[in-house]
Write a protein that holds these residues in place. Structure first.
Motif, PDB file in Angstrom:
ATOM      1  N   ALA A  81       0.832  -1.208   0.000  1.00  0.00           N
ATOM      2  CA  ALA A  81       0.000   0.000   0.000  1.00  0.00           C
ATOM      3  C   ALA A  81       0.866   1.257   0.000  1.00  0.00           C
ATOM      4  O   ALA A  81       0.541   2.238  -0.674  1.00  0.00           O
ATOM      5  N   TYR A 108       1.030   4.094  -3.012  1.00  0.00           N
ATOM      6  CA  TYR A 108       0.455   5.352  -2.539  1.00  0.00           C
ATOM      7  C   TYR A 108       0.918   6.528  -3.400  1.00  0.00           C
ATOM      8  O   TYR A 108       2.107   6.700  -3.665  1.00  0.00           O
ATOM      9  N   THR A 148      -1.507  13.250  -2.341  1.00  0.00           N
ATOM     10  CA  THR A 148      -2.182  14.429  -2.893  1.00  0.00           C
ATOM     11  C   THR A 148      -1.351  15.654  -2.530  1.00  0.00           C
ATOM     12  O   THR A 148      -0.662  15.661  -1.512  1.00  0.00           O
ATOM     13  N   ASP A 190      -4.003  11.632   4.711  1.00  0.00           N
ATOM     14  CA  ASP A 190      -4.159  11.121   3.352  1.00  0.00           C
ATOM     15  C   ASP A 190      -3.938   9.601   3.305  1.00  0.00           C
ATOM     16  O   ASP A 190      -4.692   8.874   2.661  1.00  0.00           O
ATOM     17  N   LEU A 191      -2.918   9.126   4.006  1.00  0.00           N
ATOM     18  CA  LEU A 191      -2.647   7.686   4.050  1.00  0.00           C
ATOM     19  C   LEU A 191      -3.765   6.926   4.758  1.00  0.00           C
ATOM     20  O   LEU A 191      -4.180   5.856   4.307  1.00  0.00           O
ATOM     21  N   ARG A 200      -6.776   7.507   4.910  1.00  0.00           N
ATOM     22  CA  ARG A 200      -8.027   7.451   4.142  1.00  0.00           C
ATOM     23  C   ARG A 200      -8.064   6.255   3.191  1.00  0.00           C
ATOM     24  O   ARG A 200      -9.091   5.972   2.604  1.00  0.00           O
ATOM     25  N   HIS A 201      -6.939   5.567   3.032  1.00  0.00           N
ATOM     26  CA  HIS A 201      -6.855   4.435   2.119  1.00  0.00           C
ATOM     27  C   HIS A 201      -6.963   3.126   2.911  1.00  0.00           C
ATOM     28  O   HIS A 201      -6.045   2.783   3.659  1.00  0.00           O
ATOM     29  N   SER A 234      -6.512   0.135   2.043  1.00  0.00           N
ATOM     30  CA  SER A 234      -5.449  -0.827   1.744  1.00  0.00           C
ATOM     31  C   SER A 234      -4.236  -0.619   2.655  1.00  0.00           C
ATOM     32  O   SER A 234      -3.433  -1.531   2.841  1.00  0.00           O
ATOM     33  N   TYR A 235      -4.120   0.566   3.231  1.00  0.00           N
ATOM     34  CA  TYR A 235      -3.055   0.863   4.179  1.00  0.00           C
ATOM     35  C   TYR A 235      -3.581   0.800   5.618  1.00  0.00           C
ATOM     36  O   TYR A 235      -2.942   0.231   6.499  1.00  0.00           O
ATOM     37  N   THR A 236      -4.759   1.358   5.841  1.00  0.00           N
ATOM     38  CA  THR A 236      -5.287   1.511   7.192  1.00  0.00           C
ATOM     39  C   THR A 236      -5.633   0.178   7.851  1.00  0.00           C
ATOM     40  O   THR A 236      -5.302  -0.040   9.015  1.00  0.00           O
TER      41      THR A 236
END
Length: 146
Positions: free
Chosen positions: A42, A46, A49, A66-67, A69-70, A72-74
């Motif tokens: 992830a 990434y 933004t 920003d991270l 919000r994803h 696949s990472y969270t």
């Protein structure tokens, strides 16, 4: 007539048994090892933004937001952190000289599994030999403490 069985001291927690220790070690190792390849993937995929500010603290907060919000990472990150909480609970009760090497070794094994699952990496025979060596080492650690 005296009762031969002394009542258990409520201040001393009962030993949870081998099955519970084993499950605890496996869960922590799984949370740490299995999530690492997914967090890495992830992070590699990434695309940040643009940050509206030049202030380094605001940039850091913006990047973290920003991270997070994803998914696949969270999601892997939250599972990994959950493993850290379980590890904290384990080292408070289990034998420290067993808990640390076993959990870290199991995390290595699950990282290999996670690499296969997340990225389709083939596990070669040298890695299999390492897995056997790790499992043998865990066995020696447990045997030495019993």
């Amino acid at each position: 007539m005296s009762d031969s069985a002394a009542p258990a001291d409520p201040a001393v927690p009962a030993d949870p048994g081998l099955l519970r220790w084993t499950l605890g070690f496996l869960l922590v190792g799984m949370c740490w090892g299995l999530t690492n390849p997914f967090i890495r993937r992830a992070a590699l995929l990434y695309t940040p933004t643009p940050t509206p500010s030049h202030n380094p603290i605001i940039k850091l907060l913006h990047t973290a937001h920003d991270l997070l919000r994803h998914p696949s990472y969270t999601i892997p990150l939250l599972l990994n952190l959950t493993g850290s909480v379980w590890f904290f609970l384990l080292i408070g009760q289990a034998e420290l000289s067993l808990t640390v090497p076993i959990v870290n070794s199991v995390a290595f094994l699950f990282t290999v599994l996670g690499d296969w699952w997340a990225d389709g990496k083939v596990v070669d025979r040298r890695t299999w030999a390492g897995i056997v060596a790790v499992c043998t080492g865990i066995g020696f650690c447990v045997w030495g403490k019993s």
